[in-house]
Design an enzyme around this catalytic site. Structure first.
Site, PDB file in Angstrom:
ATOM      1  N   ILE A   4       0.824  -1.217   0.000  1.00  0.00           N
ATOM      2  CA  ILE A   4       0.000   0.000   0.000  1.00  0.00           C
ATOM      3  C   ILE A   4       0.862   1.273   0.000  1.00  0.00           C
ATOM      4  O   ILE A   4       0.386   2.336  -0.387  1.00  0.00           O
ATOM      5  CB  ILE A   4      -0.952  -0.024   1.226  1.00  0.00           C
ATOM      6  CG1 ILE A   4      -2.182   0.833   0.985  1.00  0.00           C
ATOM      7  CG2 ILE A   4      -0.237   0.363   2.519  1.00  0.00           C
ATOM      8  CD1 ILE A   4      -3.293   0.595   1.992  1.00  0.00           C
ATOM      9  N   GLY A  34      12.632  -4.501  11.798  1.00  0.00           N
ATOM     10  CA  GLY A  34      11.741  -3.500  11.226  1.00  0.00           C
ATOM     11  C   GLY A  34      10.376  -4.036  10.834  1.00  0.00           C
ATOM     12  O   GLY A  34       9.653  -3.404  10.064  1.00  0.00           O
ATOM     13  N   HIS A  45       5.779 -12.122   5.840  1.00  0.00           N
ATOM     14  CA  HIS A  45       5.683 -11.603   4.479  1.00  0.00           C
ATOM     15  C   HIS A  45       7.064 -11.338   3.923  1.00  0.00           C
ATOM     16  O   HIS A  45       7.992 -11.007   4.659  1.00  0.00           O
ATOM     17  CB  HIS A  45       4.833 -10.324   4.413  1.00  0.00           C
ATOM     18  CG  HIS A  45       5.259  -9.257   5.378  1.00  0.00           C
ATOM     19  ND1 HIS A  45       4.929  -9.287   6.714  1.00  0.00           N
ATOM     20  CD2 HIS A  45       5.998  -8.135   5.201  1.00  0.00           C
ATOM     21  CE1 HIS A  45       5.436  -8.229   7.319  1.00  0.00           C
ATOM     22  NE2 HIS A  45       6.102  -7.519   6.426  1.00  0.00           N
ATOM     23  N   HIS A  99       8.988  -8.960   1.104  1.00  0.00           N
ATOM     24  CA  HIS A  99       8.900  -7.818   0.186  1.00  0.00           C
ATOM     25  C   HIS A  99       9.653  -8.178  -1.095  1.00  0.00           C
ATOM     26  O   HIS A  99      10.811  -8.621  -1.029  1.00  0.00           O
ATOM     27  CB  HIS A  99       9.581  -6.582   0.777  1.00  0.00           C
ATOM     28  CG  HIS A  99       8.956  -6.062   2.037  1.00  0.00           C
ATOM     29  ND1 HIS A  99       8.130  -4.961   2.064  1.00  0.00           N
ATOM     30  CD2 HIS A  99       9.046  -6.484   3.322  1.00  0.00           C
ATOM     31  CE1 HIS A  99       7.749  -4.718   3.311  1.00  0.00           C
ATOM     32  NE2 HIS A  99       8.292  -5.631   4.099  1.00  0.00           N
TER      33      HIS A  99
END
Ligand code: 5GP
Ligand code: ZN
Length: 112
Positions: free
Chosen positions: A31, A91, A98, A100
């Site tokens: 997002i 982080g 998940h 990235h």
């Protein structure tokens, strides 16, 4: 049932821009993209982080989907970065495992 954000995306309760899916995993656009291509690869099953997976299968499935999406997004030849932020020092901000997938620009090293 969990009200984890990404579990809700898996169940279709929160909309997401899906780019690919398999029996085990889902890929959708971040997002708040940090690169021209920024896709999140998640397992459908809830794991809080990489630290919670019991064996290589789930991360293997995520990695193969990342490879497939890198090709379909046209970034495979130039290269891309896959990142799994884990825990506070890593982080991680969403408590559902998940990966990235970042591409479409060069990335520096070391990361911040
Ligand atoms: P982390 O910081 O945990 O490694 O990454 C979490 C990522 O999830 C962030 O890059 C953030 O922009 C993304 N994110 C947070 N909420 C949503 C959402 O509701 N939908 C989508 N598509 N991405 C989200
Ligand atoms: Zn979850």
């Amino acid at each position: 049932m969990t009200d984890c954000l990404f579990c809700r995306i898996v169940r279709g309760e929160i909309p997401a821009a899906k780019v690919a899916e398999t029996d085990e995993c889902l890929a959708f656009r971040d997002i708040a993209p940090q690169a021209p291509v920024h896709v999140l690869i998640i397992p459908r099953k809830h794991f809080g982080s990489l630290d919670e997976v019991p064996d290589a299968s789930v991360v293997g499935a995520m990695s193969m989907l990342a490879q497939q999406v890198a090709r379909s997004e046209g970034i495979a030849a130039a290269g891309y970065r896959c990142v799994i932020n884990t825990g506070a020092h890593g982080g991680q901000t969403v408590g559902h495992l998940h990966m990235h997938l970042l591409g479409g620009r060069a990335h520096g090293w070391p990361p911040g």
